[in-house]
Design a protein around this motif. Structure first.
Motif, PDB file in Angstrom:
ATOM      1  N   THR A 203     -59.732 -35.858  21.119  1.00  0.00           N
ATOM      2  CA  THR A 203     -59.913 -36.853  22.172  1.00  0.00           C
ATOM      3  C   THR A 203     -58.955 -36.567  23.324  1.00  0.00           C
ATOM      4  O   THR A 203     -57.926 -35.891  23.163  1.00  0.00           O
ATOM      5  CB  THR A 203     -59.643 -38.273  21.647  1.00  0.00           C
ATOM      6  OG1 THR A 203     -58.272 -38.354  21.237  1.00  0.00           O
ATOM      7  CG2 THR A 203     -60.560 -38.616  20.476  1.00  0.00           C
ATOM      8  N   GLN A 204     -59.272 -37.088  24.501  1.00  0.00           N
ATOM      9  CA  GLN A 204     -58.404 -36.874  25.664  1.00  0.00           C
ATOM     10  C   GLN A 204     -57.013 -37.449  25.415  1.00  0.00           C
ATOM     11  O   GLN A 204     -56.004 -36.852  25.810  1.00  0.00           O
ATOM     12  CB  GLN A 204     -59.030 -37.511  26.903  1.00  0.00           C
ATOM     13  CG  GLN A 204     -58.337 -37.123  28.202  1.00  0.00           C
ATOM     14  CD  GLN A 204     -58.393 -35.631  28.459  1.00  0.00           C
ATOM     15  OE1 GLN A 204     -59.476 -35.051  28.549  1.00  0.00           O
ATOM     16  NE2 GLN A 204     -57.232 -35.000  28.566  1.00  0.00           N
ATOM     17  N   ARG A 205     -56.952 -38.587  24.742  1.00  0.00           N
ATOM     18  CA  ARG A 205     -55.644 -39.199  24.451  1.00  0.00           C
ATOM     19  C   ARG A 205     -54.803 -38.295  23.554  1.00  0.00           C
ATOM     20  O   ARG A 205     -53.606 -38.092  23.802  1.00  0.00           O
ATOM     21  CB  ARG A 205     -55.859 -40.557  23.779  1.00  0.00           C
ATOM     22  CG  ARG A 205     -54.574 -41.318  23.459  1.00  0.00           C
ATOM     23  CD  ARG A 205     -54.904 -42.757  23.043  1.00  0.00           C
ATOM     24  NE  ARG A 205     -53.716 -43.476  22.623  1.00  0.00           N
ATOM     25  CZ  ARG A 205     -53.270 -43.515  21.368  1.00  0.00           C
ATOM     26  NH1 ARG A 205     -53.934 -42.885  20.422  1.00  0.00           N
ATOM     27  NH2 ARG A 205     -52.183 -44.205  21.060  1.00  0.00           N
ATOM     28  N   ARG A 206     -55.423 -37.737  22.519  1.00  0.00           N
ATOM     29  CA  ARG A 206     -54.704 -36.839  21.618  1.00  0.00           C
ATOM     30  C   ARG A 206     -54.269 -35.571  22.350  1.00  0.00           C
ATOM     31  O   ARG A 206     -53.145 -35.080  22.176  1.00  0.00           O
ATOM     32  CB  ARG A 206     -55.599 -36.502  20.427  1.00  0.00           C
ATOM     33  CG  ARG A 206     -55.044 -35.436  19.489  1.00  0.00           C
ATOM     34  CD  ARG A 206     -53.769 -35.876  18.804  1.00  0.00           C
ATOM     35  NE  ARG A 206     -53.308 -34.869  17.855  1.00  0.00           N
ATOM     36  CZ  ARG A 206     -52.041 -34.542  17.661  1.00  0.00           C
ATOM     37  NH1 ARG A 206     -51.097 -35.151  18.358  1.00  0.00           N
ATOM     38  NH2 ARG A 206     -51.714 -33.634  16.783  1.00  0.00           N
ATOM     39  N   VAL A 207     -55.150 -35.041  23.194  1.00  0.00           N
ATOM     40  CA  VAL A 207     -54.826 -33.829  23.949  1.00  0.00           C
ATOM     41  C   VAL A 207     -53.678 -34.080  24.915  1.00  0.00           C
ATOM     42  O   VAL A 207     -52.789 -33.238  25.083  1.00  0.00           O
ATOM     43  CB  VAL A 207     -56.078 -33.312  24.684  1.00  0.00           C
ATOM     44  CG1 VAL A 207     -55.710 -32.234  25.703  1.00  0.00           C
ATOM     45  CG2 VAL A 207     -57.091 -32.757  23.681  1.00  0.00           C
TER      46      VAL A 207
ATOM     47  N   ALA B 153     -63.218 -20.937  17.024  1.00  0.00           N
ATOM     48  CA  ALA B 153     -63.637 -21.352  18.366  1.00  0.00           C
ATOM     49  C   ALA B 153     -62.462 -21.854  19.195  1.00  0.00           C
ATOM     50  O   ALA B 153     -62.393 -21.611  20.403  1.00  0.00           O
ATOM     51  CB  ALA B 153     -64.719 -22.433  18.256  1.00  0.00           C
ATOM     52  N   GLY B 154     -61.531 -22.574  18.552  1.00  0.00           N
ATOM     53  CA  GLY B 154     -60.380 -23.086  19.279  1.00  0.00           C
ATOM     54  C   GLY B 154     -59.503 -21.991  19.825  1.00  0.00           C
ATOM     55  O   GLY B 154     -58.834 -22.153  20.854  1.00  0.00           O
TER      56      GLY B 154
ATOM     57  N   LEU C  73     -59.121 -29.911  24.977  1.00  0.00           N
ATOM     58  CA  LEU C  73     -57.964 -29.086  24.631  1.00  0.00           C
ATOM     59  C   LEU C  73     -58.011 -27.759  25.374  1.00  0.00           C
ATOM     60  O   LEU C  73     -56.988 -27.284  25.888  1.00  0.00           O
ATOM     61  CB  LEU C  73     -57.923 -28.848  23.124  1.00  0.00           C
ATOM     62  CG  LEU C  73     -56.740 -28.037  22.593  1.00  0.00           C
ATOM     63  CD1 LEU C  73     -55.411 -28.693  22.958  1.00  0.00           C
ATOM     64  CD2 LEU C  73     -56.847 -27.853  21.083  1.00  0.00           C
ATOM     65  N   ALA C  74     -59.172 -27.130  25.450  1.00  0.00           N
ATOM     66  CA  ALA C  74     -59.298 -25.853  26.164  1.00  0.00           C
ATOM     67  C   ALA C  74     -58.948 -26.018  27.635  1.00  0.00           C
ATOM     68  O   ALA C  74     -58.265 -25.162  28.228  1.00  0.00           O
ATOM     69  CB  ALA C  74     -60.721 -25.314  26.015  1.00  0.00           C
TER      70      ALA C  74
END
Length: 396
Positions: free
Chosen positions: A98-102, A229-230, A345-346
């Protein structure tokens, strides 16, 4: 139409010609099997979200191109699934991206980038892929999953063997798959013995306490896909963005003066030179019409993200890098329910990597050696990026 070699060596030239003559072409895949190639933006975008185009290989007709073959313990992943299984597995791991986690990861990502740049010294030459753009994402994704540092050194070689097989070593891909299967088997056992505060330990806990939500093969395959992929998509996104800036020094100077542009830089570089030439192959569950062309059920459909992102009907003057361009809706990271799970994250890693590099190096330019592209039909990434740098400032 056998275009595999040309698509690997000069993709944008080939896609420009294909796009101009027809929206859909019958081609031969790298395994010699036929497939349908879709090249125009509107058709690719619609197909990415079309539920009749399945990722499940059980819908593939005999003799159609199927792409990479993996053992069951690595193959039960999101790139081979449709709803409801796809929905179930994506929900299990979605909270980690999620954006918050990132946003919480931005500070450690920057610390890693600064340390890698510190290690380069004040001036000299380096291969930026080996020294910077590859170590950064592998460190980030391994930290997120909880992969010990001692297990990371071979991962780039394994992924490289799968993405760009060496014709001189036909067994290399099989050897890499076997090595990765052994790696993940050992890693799962280690995490069961010594669980920690990481994503992989969380997924193992779900598997061991709520087995109806996640099978053992799905668990192993999820770990494989997140790590694969990450790492791969992000190292290619960062490397391609740096290359685009080096090839356009006037644009690089502009970004140095106005670092607030960096998020827009990342989006335009993703459109202009994204990490994937093709989306994962799809198989129609019934006869479908794409761009006026009838594609029979079970045959393979390849959606060209690279061709779509340089379609002049969607992006005027598409072969020019333009950081003032409206890039909204570009397809570099997909579209629809299979949109890249790790996209936030990317993006964060690429923004941070580019910002740190430009802040630290007042001088950054190509050496006399030419950067080399990986010979891949699907991925768009560099084997190396030799540069000369000077004027390193210490990290704060």
């Amino acid at each position: 139409m056998d275009l595999a070699d040309d698509l690997m060596t000069r993709p944008y030239d080939v896609y420009r010609g294909l796009r101009a003559t027809s929206p859909v072409h019958r081609i031969t895949g790298t395994d010699g099997q036929p497939a349908w190639l879709v090249t125009r933006f509107d058709d690719v975008r619609a197909a990415l979200a079309d539920p009749r185009l399945s990722l499940d290989k059980t819908h593939a007709r005999e003799g159609s191109y199927r792409g990479l073959s993996l053992p069951p313990a690595l193959d039960a992943n999101l790139l081979n699934m449709d709803p409801p299984d796809h929905t179930r597995l994506r929900r299990l791991v979605g909270r980690a991206f999620t954006q918050r986690r990132v946003d919480q990861l931005r500070s450690p990502i920057r610390a890693t980038a600064d340390q890698l740049l510190d290690d380069l010294g004040e001036h000299g030459t380096t291969d930026l892929i080996a020294s910077y753009t590859a170590p950064l994402p592998i460190t980030v994704i391994c930290d997120l999953l909880g992969v010990p540092a001692s297990h990371r050194r071979d991962f780039r070689d394994w992924t490289g063997a799968l993405i760009a097989p060496d014709p001189a070593r036909p067994q290399a891909a099989k050897e890499a798959i076997a090595a990765m299967l052994a790696f993940f088997t050992e890693l799962m056992a280690h995490k069961r013995r010594e669980p920690a505060d990481d994503l992989l330990s969380d997924l193992i806990a779900v598997r061991d306490t709520e087995g109806d939500r996640l099978t053992e093969d799905e668990l192993m395959s999820l770990a494989f896909l997140i790590l694969f992929a990450g790492y791969e998509n992000t190292v290619q996104l960062i490397g391609n963005a740096v290359l685009a800036l080096l090839q356009n020094p006037d644009q690089m100077a502009l970004v140095r003066q106005e670092p607030s542009r960096i998020p827009a830089v990342v989006e335009e570089c993703a459109r202009y030179e994204g990490p994937a030439l093709l989306a994962i192959r799809r198989f129609p569950t019934q006869d479908v019409t794409i761009g006026g062309v009838r594609v029979p059920a079970g045959e393979t459909v390849l959606l060209s993200l690279a061709a779509a992102n340089r379609d002049p009907d969607r992006f005027p003057d598409p072969d020019r890098l333009d950081f003032d361009r409206d890039t909204a809706g570009h397809l570099a990271l997909g579209h629809g329910i299979h949109y890249c799970l790790g996209a936030p994250l990317a993006r964060a890693e690429t923004e941070i990597a580019v910002a740190a590099l430009l802040e630290r190096f007042e001088g950054l330019e190509f050496t006399e050696e030419e950067p080399r592209w990986r010979p891949s039909l699907r991925a768009r990434g560099l084997l190396d990026l030799p540069v000369r740098y000077r004027g390193t400032r210490p990290s704060s």
